[in-house]
Design an enzyme around this catalytic site. Sequence first.
Site, PDB file in Angstrom:
ATOM      1  N   HIS A 143       0.836  -1.206   0.000  1.00  0.00           N
ATOM      2  CA  HIS A 143       0.000   0.000   0.000  1.00  0.00           C
ATOM      3  C   HIS A 143       0.868   1.253   0.000  1.00  0.00           C
ATOM      4  O   HIS A 143       1.867   1.326   0.721  1.00  0.00           O
ATOM      5  CB  HIS A 143      -0.873   0.048   1.264  1.00  0.00           C
ATOM      6  CG  HIS A 143      -1.998  -0.914   1.292  1.00  0.00           C
ATOM      7  ND1 HIS A 143      -1.820  -2.270   1.462  1.00  0.00           N
ATOM      8  CD2 HIS A 143      -3.345  -0.712   1.194  1.00  0.00           C
ATOM      9  CE1 HIS A 143      -3.005  -2.861   1.469  1.00  0.00           C
ATOM     10  NE2 HIS A 143      -3.937  -1.949   1.308  1.00  0.00           N
ATOM     11  N   ASN A 173       8.364  -3.996   3.008  1.00  0.00           N
ATOM     12  CA  ASN A 173       6.942  -3.759   3.259  1.00  0.00           C
ATOM     13  C   ASN A 173       6.547  -4.132   4.679  1.00  0.00           C
ATOM     14  O   ASN A 173       5.857  -3.369   5.378  1.00  0.00           O
ATOM     15  CB  ASN A 173       6.101  -4.564   2.256  1.00  0.00           C
ATOM     16  CG  ASN A 173       4.614  -4.369   2.444  1.00  0.00           C
ATOM     17  OD1 ASN A 173       4.149  -3.253   2.645  1.00  0.00           O
ATOM     18  ND2 ASN A 173       3.857  -5.459   2.396  1.00  0.00           N
TER      19      ASN A 173
END
Length: 357
Positions: A143, A173
């Site tokens: 994201h 991440n």
Amino acid sequence: MAKKTTKKAKTQANFLSQNIGKILLALVATGSFAIAFGSEKIAKLLPISSGNSGCLKQFYRDVPPILNRESLKKDSYALCFNDFNVMYSGVSKTPLWSAEYLTPERLSIKIKREDNFHEETRLQQAHRALLTDYRGSGYDRGHMAPNGDMGNTAAQFDSFSLANIVPQAPKNNQEVWRKLEEAVRAIVTKQHRDAYIVTGPVFEGKRLKTIGQGVIVPTAVYKAVYLPKQGISGAYYAPNNDSQQVKVVSICYVEEKLGINLFPQLTEQQKRNIYQLPVSAQQVKANKDISYSHWDGQSQCAEEVDTASIQAQQKQFASGQTQAAESKFPQIDEETKQALIKQLVDMLVQYFLQLLR
């Protein structure tokens, strides 16, 4: 003495009679001039506003980041989501940036995470990232506007659009980037500070790796932060690999690599400032201010953006939404207001005198 006064009054009456047309014309022209002059001066001193569109609220002073490099504009899409916005590239099949406005009130609402990755149907099929692109790729679906920033189910669902996702190295991440996102939320919640955030990928080098059907893998990821009430600015920059390296840099440092003006309403001096942004939530203390680090005198800041370019970009994001017929200017300080009034009055007097000559 009375005769002199009468003679003077007659002279004034004759002057008014002979020049009544000019005086009326001057009054009309002065009114028109006041509007034109005032608008021009105010436009230069105040931030540009394009109405009351909710979409624009995610940007500092309603102004989106601007793509300065022409190559970035090819097949680009301005996408308005719930609680964040995206500039998507049909070339890289990733966002170029995701922007959001965080407040303590927004982050006070916690909802359970429900993964729902999905393709963005507003994009042309040829430009769309697909779910199959990420399968077996070795990269996470990372994201840019994080799910943890979303305080309602509609915004959470939107955050899982592939238009808000980049191929991200797993440790980047799940470790370093997760901690940075938590740190930014901690700044807002623990220190009660509003924050404007712009997050996105960096693509450097001539040979870039791709996954699936042409989704380009970023060489790095960035998150630019601006806290308006305190004037605190800076950016996180992390290589998109499993090294877990991250550094805090200036906004100009990131702009030079991107060819994007991330905060067009900030001055170059503001964007060169670097503050000691925390890299984990544990580093954020409620009663301890974020310290100033240093000034970046080496990076090449993004070029300034003209008003027409800003308004064109605003229009893309505000399209399809109700806008006010007139721009709603923000408040200005009393000193600036008085200076504008004095300057306007002086110019009007001179203009009036010129018309009467």
